[in-house]
Scaffold this motif. Sequence first.
Motif, PDB file in Angstrom:
ATOM      1  N   ARG B 291       0.815  -1.199   0.000  1.00  0.00           N
ATOM      2  CA  ARG B 291       0.000   0.000   0.000  1.00  0.00           C
ATOM      3  C   ARG B 291       0.857   1.260   0.000  1.00  0.00           C
TER       4      ARG B 291
ATOM      5  N   THR C  47      -9.576   5.596  -3.212  1.00  0.00           N
ATOM      6  CA  THR C  47      -8.170   5.973  -3.086  1.00  0.00           C
ATOM      7  C   THR C  47      -7.329   5.239  -4.122  1.00  0.00           C
ATOM      8  N   THR C  48      -7.730   4.020  -4.396  1.00  0.00           N
ATOM      9  CA  THR C  48      -7.000   3.256  -5.410  1.00  0.00           C
ATOM     10  C   THR C  48      -7.038   3.984  -6.762  1.00  0.00           C
TER      11      THR C  48
ATOM     12  N   SER E 139      -8.270   0.121   3.350  1.00  0.00           N
ATOM     13  CA  SER E 139      -8.629   1.484   2.985  1.00  0.00           C
ATOM     14  C   SER E 139      -8.748   2.301   4.267  1.00  0.00           C
TER      15      SER E 139
HETATM   16  N1  ATP Z   1      -1.989  -3.211  -1.620  1.00  0.00           N
HETATM   17  C1  ATP Z   1      -3.179  -3.763  -1.367  1.00  0.00           C
HETATM   18  N2  ATP Z   1      -3.277  -5.078  -1.151  1.00  0.00           N
HETATM   19  C2  ATP Z   1      -4.454  -5.648  -0.900  1.00  0.00           C
HETATM   20  N3  ATP Z   1      -5.604  -4.987  -0.805  1.00  0.00           N
HETATM   21  C3  ATP Z   1      -5.596  -3.680  -1.012  1.00  0.00           C
HETATM   22  C4  ATP Z   1      -4.393  -2.988  -1.283  1.00  0.00           C
HETATM   23  N4  ATP Z   1      -4.688  -1.695  -1.423  1.00  0.00           N
HETATM   24  C5  ATP Z   1      -6.006  -1.572  -1.235  1.00  0.00           C
HETATM   25  N5  ATP Z   1      -6.546  -2.755  -0.985  1.00  0.00           N
HETATM   26  C6  ATP Z   1      -7.978  -3.018  -0.768  1.00  0.00           C
HETATM   27  O1  ATP Z   1      -8.646  -2.414  -1.791  1.00  0.00           O
HETATM   28  C7  ATP Z   1      -9.893  -1.909  -1.358  1.00  0.00           C
HETATM   29  C8  ATP Z   1     -10.055  -0.493  -1.855  1.00  0.00           C
HETATM   30  O2  ATP Z   1      -9.214   0.369  -1.155  1.00  0.00           O
HETATM   31  P1  ATP Z   1      -9.275   1.948  -1.279  1.00  0.00           P
HETATM   32  O3  ATP Z   1      -8.236   2.506  -0.383  1.00  0.00           O
HETATM   33  O4  ATP Z   1      -9.217   2.325  -2.702  1.00  0.00           O
HETATM   34  O5  ATP Z   1     -10.700   2.274  -0.694  1.00  0.00           O
HETATM   35  P2  ATP Z   1     -11.436   3.653  -0.569  1.00  0.00           P
HETATM   36  O6  ATP Z   1     -12.578   3.615  -1.500  1.00  0.00           O
HETATM   37  O7  ATP Z   1     -10.498   4.759  -0.669  1.00  0.00           O
HETATM   38  O8  ATP Z   1     -12.016   3.535   0.919  1.00  0.00           O
HETATM   39  P3  ATP Z   1     -12.071   4.615   2.099  1.00  0.00           P
HETATM   40  O9  ATP Z   1     -13.257   5.442   1.839  1.00  0.00           O
HETATM   41  O10 ATP Z   1     -12.273   3.771   3.304  1.00  0.00           O
HETATM   42  O11 ATP Z   1     -10.781   5.337   2.091  1.00  0.00           O
HETATM   43  C9  ATP Z   1      -9.906  -2.038   0.137  1.00  0.00           C
HETATM   44  O12 ATP Z   1     -10.784  -3.074   0.505  1.00  0.00           O
HETATM   45  C10 ATP Z   1      -8.488  -2.395   0.514  1.00  0.00           C
HETATM   46  O13 ATP Z   1      -8.482  -3.287   1.580  1.00  0.00           O
END
Ligand code: ATP
Lengths: 362, 293, 260, 288, 237
Positions: B291, C47-48, E139
Amino acid sequence: ADIKIGIAEALTGGAAQYGVAIRNGFQLAADEINAKGGINGNKIALVIEDEQAKKEEGINVFKKLIFQDKVLMIFGPTLSNSFFAAGPVANAAKTVVFGTSVTANGITDIGPYTFRNSVMESDVLPITVATATKHYKLQKVAVIYGNDDAFTKSGYDVFKKVLEEQKLPVTTTETYVKGDVDFKAQLTKIKGSNPDAIVCSCLAEEAANIMLQARGLGIKAPFIGGNGFNSPKLFEISKLAGEGTFVGSPWSNTNPAPANKAFVAAYQQKFGSEPNQFAAQGYDALHIAAAALKDVKLSGDIAADREALKNALPKATINGATGPFKFRPAQTKTGKPGGWDADQKPFIYIVKGGKFTLYDSK
Amino acid sequence: MLEQQLLNALTLGSVYALFALGFTLVFGVLAVINLSHGAIFMVGSYAALWLVSHLDAPLWLAMLGAMLLSGTLGLLVDVLILKPLRARNAPHLTPMIATIGVGIMLTSAAQGMFGAEVLRFPEETLPAGEFIVGGVHVRALEIAIVAIAFILMAVLFTALKRTQLGRALRAIAESPKAASLLGINVEGLFHVTSFVAAALGGIAGVLIGLDFNAITPQMGQPMLHKGLAVIILGGMGDIRGALIGGLFLGFAEVISKAYLSSQMGDAVAFGLLFLILLVRPSGLFGRVLERKA
Amino acid sequence: MNTPQTLLSIRNVGKHFGGLHVLQDVSFEVPAGGIYGLIGPNGAGKTTVFNLVTGLLAPSSGTIEFQGESLVGLPPHQITHRGIARTFQNIRIFKEMSLLENVMIGMHEHLKYGAGGIFFNSSACRAAEKRARERAFELLSWLGLEHKAAMLADNLSYGDQRKLEFARALATEPKLLLLDEPVAGMNPSEKTLLMEEIINIRNRGYGVFMIEHDMRFVMGLCDRIAVLNFGRIIAEGSPDEVRNNQEVIEAYLGREEEAA
Amino acid sequence: MMEWFNDFWSTYSTLVFSVGVHALLALSIWLTLSCGLLSLANAAFMGIGAYVSALLTLQLGWSFPLVLLTGGIAPAVVALLIGAPVLRLSGVYLAMATLAFGEVVRITVLNLEITGGPEGLNGIPLETEGWHIAALLALTIYGLARLRRSKVGRAFEAIKEDEVAARLMGINVDRYKLLAFTLGSFIAGVAGALNAHFTFFISPREYGFEAAVDILTMAVLGGISSLIGPLLGSSIITLLPELLRSLHDYRSFVNGAVLVLVVLFLPKGLWDPRRFRKWFGKAKGAEA
Amino acid sequence: MSVLLRVHDLAVSYGHIEAVKGINFHLNSGEITALVGANGAGKSTTLLALSGLLRATRGTIEFDGQDISRLPAHQIVRHGVVQVAEGRAILTTLTVAENLALGAYTRDDKAAIAATLAEVYEIFPRLKDRAGQFAGNLSGGEQQMLAIGRALMAKPKLLLLDEPSMGLAPLMVQEIFRTLVEINRKGLTILLVEQNVRQALKIARHGYVIETGKIVLADSGANLLANPEVEAAYLGG
Ligand SMILES: Nc1ncnc2c1ncn2[C@@H]1O[C@H](COP(=O)(O)OP(=O)(O)OP(=O)(O)O)[C@@H](O)[C@H]1O
Ligand SMILES: Nc1ncnc2c1ncn2[C@@H]1O[C@H](COP(=O)(O)OP(=O)(O)OP(=O)(O)O)[C@@H](O)[C@H]1O
Ligand SMILES: CC(C)C[C@H](N)C(=O)O
Ligand SMILES: [Mg+2]
Ligand SMILES: [Mg+2]
């Protein structure tokens, strides 16, 4: 007035086990000389410094001794490495520097103020190897040496040349580095090559273990050692493992000459432990200097006195713990005037019952 | 000869692993590269030697004594030096420098007390026995070393892997503050870890002192260097890593000595380490977080 | 397809970590000169998306274009040079540096002087540094942080750290500013202030693309909003459209929020 | 008085030279540390500089300035070559990889014919003069001080704190890391060349693990938050043994103890501007 | 109503900056109390002092009749005071399940721990899905859930929450507040620091308003919610 003499040996650090013994030898000799009234009435005052077997430290110590303590001459340093760094300082300052343990080639190339009573490997090993070859009727030998140390490496170079000259084939050449804990890989290889003897240019701490591990692997071949094997302790501990080893040395604790007996006894009394070759050479070295100083009129002008000592020293001879001693001029590679090497005949010993025994060739 | 060489590699690897065990534990939990570990290892050797030769203690008792003494030393280092440094929020390299100082002190104290020359265990203390199995020479001591290395590793590994304690240690390693908010007695565990790690260093000192047969004040120094390679190779703080890393280094060294050239033993070992790190930047068992943000 | 008004276009993007599919077939376009919102439940993949756009992660499939040029495969710093800046959900300021220095880091690429200039302290170098310092002050005072300019960033409270991160991102002079939950941890009056700043930024011609869970904030600011759920876009449109989308309400908004 | 000075200088010039060379080495590692890189290759780089320069002097008789320059360039070229793959590592893994690299260099030197193997090179003429060291040190300090205050220095600091954030600020992190690494190796190489030409002799042993750790110690002990720290640290580490000389058998024990005590009471290094600031403000309350 | 925690003249400094300047407040057993205030007012600092991560320079913290202001953090946890810290303090190199397991570090009844774990998974099903994943890869919102879930694993007597709703989706925020009310009903005392002032005051029996290190208002939650000053400063009009 006191005659100030500098002693720069490795009293701490990796080479301390040699440096401390050497210092003991000097102290013993100084006490003896002073007890007999000194040299022409002047007592010897040793200024002892630790050069830690580091080259910068060697240079610093030399400079301190020469320029600040204004010693007449310096003994040391312990290792050839340090000598190569510190020697030129003394030579440039026209001060005698006298090595008692340095056996590497080229030490006395540094200049006319360099002396040593340590016998070069090239003077010892040919006889050792020849004697062992004859005794064991050797056909082929294996070689092992420490390849990250100036002393063991230059010892190996000599062995190599000697083996070539004496036409003794080498089955395999193995190396190790300082601090290795285990030589079994190399020894297993040696075992596989089936030599009649193992030629070993090693320092004492590794030597014992090499012998022990060799026996552990079922190697029966005897060892032929160099300068580093000259420690009676080594064989006490490796006992049967070292049985039959051939070594050449200017000194042995069992050498029955009276000068040596007196030395061994006095050393044991003063320090409560057995002397070794390095202590003996330190002890002799001070006696050699004392012999030279007998003929020198000290003027009090330090520069003149140092020069006088340099001129007197080559003629000095003694019959000490290491037997009869005299100097011979160094053969420098460049042809420039060099210093003075030891001209001494080594004894050949064979280890029997854990002890050095003078080899009897009949 | 191959069988013999493999056995040689196994013993050498176990020796490395044994040394690295305590080293990696401190590293993993306290996040300190404890450069006095080599000296503590040396103290273990001398302590056992003294007990054996001055008090005629049997070897097992000497080992226990050595563990106790070196463990106490480790504890003292933590209480007197590392703890105040933690309290003062010292930058992460500072504790390492302090342990260098400790190493120097212990080394020169050892020389002051025991002299500079090489000492050895009296021959009769060595576990006797030597077997020849299919042309391979095996000494009892070697078996002991390999066995103890594996047993200690297994005990420690299960202790840390499966229990709350192991998780707590990993929590501390990541963030002492977060850990204390969970009710973990961070300081207490630091002390315990320091003691155990140093005690492991001590027993390694005794075993290797017995095997290597040359006890000097400096004996810890080269081990330190190899040990560092081992724990990095294994992945910092990883118990399995210490074993695998140790064995790897042992095998790399022995095999390259046996089949390439003995000149190259260390060059091959370190060259391989270098290459492995390029491929696996957190060592063999290092955990990687992907991450980014 | 690429109208000149499109700043950032994301097409058929997928991302998985091992077997975990975090984004699947995501497509949307961020127009120039507006404020675009990305919302969705926790872990939906928002965030991804930012990580993919800024080059911290590489997409498993699909394309990402900025002003008509593909960003895929570019290292993060080059993406920044093209005009994309971001803030982080878990604040990542340079804690051991002063606020001023933090902001000046953002200007790195815009300081044009070379090794010689540095060594000889050339007038060009001095002038560039001076200008940068002034600009940094300007940005800090914009966010009400100028009196803390010399303070270490570590000593700021959480809310101030967010603002600092904001100033630092603006310092890179982006064309598109990605904000990952900019008002998390701020109180309502501060949110109102920040809202004004963002409108300001938009008015100056920057594009803004933000992730936010504060619905008043999002709905009040954004021109268009995309909604992610379990890695898929489930809705896209104006705030009103999104707000009334049944799927969005069920997955994200909940019913009470309407009333609150 | 003059005579006293002459004696003093004759005795201690090497020590003073060593302080200068060690200061250069401490600065070289400071440079990489300031970029967040714990690289322990500096001893090896110093060795490369020392060997290359000594060989040029001994075998080709190059002029000293040229020898010094080459002594810096040679390790810098090596640093450039290994930099790209190695600098992807971080923390202790980088430390270990660079140590391993150093080990490979040392063993190579040990097994080469031209380097004299374990016997090293002796008879290197005395070329280094006090002013050489002083001038190069001054130049290095000045250059690094300028660098620190420029965008490059800020970029280093940013990378040290948070690499990802630095990237997203538009900083080409890899390039800057390589810059720090290479520049550091250059300085270390020059230090090695200077050292080789006042100690008459070099051998592979001087450039191993212990040397690497020593260099790090100097920088950390002095404090790495500014340039003054490494200078102080290298002076103390070099001079302390000399100051303690009269303690004879207790010397190295006390040396170790001093190291521990300094670190214990000045954990951020001897030179810690923030501590100085604190001394003037009243310090109350502490983090538990 | 008995007092569970009484804070008297608490002051905390960073270096020579005093961030909390001698505050007094108390928490009644079994109640939710809110602590609200602007950015940098000293809310987090207060919580950190309560849980022992920061040392008070002055004042006392009495928990259950015992002064805990000098105790180390881990012992305070053993007394039952558990904090969900700002910035979450999750252990990124441990898995989600390991984080949760460590939450129960101070407990040793295996069956009861398993029951609590089931409860936590029920509140945050997402955590169950991600149980084997490194917490660092979660996340932002998932991390927040983990932090709260982990605190619950300790079965605290007093739960200190520093902005639990931060980073959570609206639906999740509602869920969290609902959960807080629910666990409070089961007897847990809660000190809630929130920027979501409206929601916080809605569920809090009592509230304190802190400004630049001093408590400036203390009243019931409902009254504060109706207070025009509070409205203007924190509710955004
Ligand atoms: N490097 C990684 N390895 C495994 N899973 C991951 C990784 N990075 C993100 N994830 C998973 O991907 C999913 C999406 O994550 P992301 O951070 O994009 O969420 P988000 O929409 O920004 O959520 P939030 O509103 O809580 O910040 C999450 O379930 C997280 O656990
Ligand atoms: N580590 C620190 N060092 C110095 N000052 C600090 C530190 N942490 C906080 N402060 C200062 O202490 C004051 C109170 O900070 P605190 O974090 O308690 O505020 P807060 O009420 O929690 O604010 P927020 O709502 O932004 O989280 C602020 O002025 C802040 O700048
Ligand atoms: C003490 C001895 C082993 C020294 C060795 N003869 C050398 O010249 O280095
Ligand atoms: Mg997110
Ligand atoms: Mg806060």
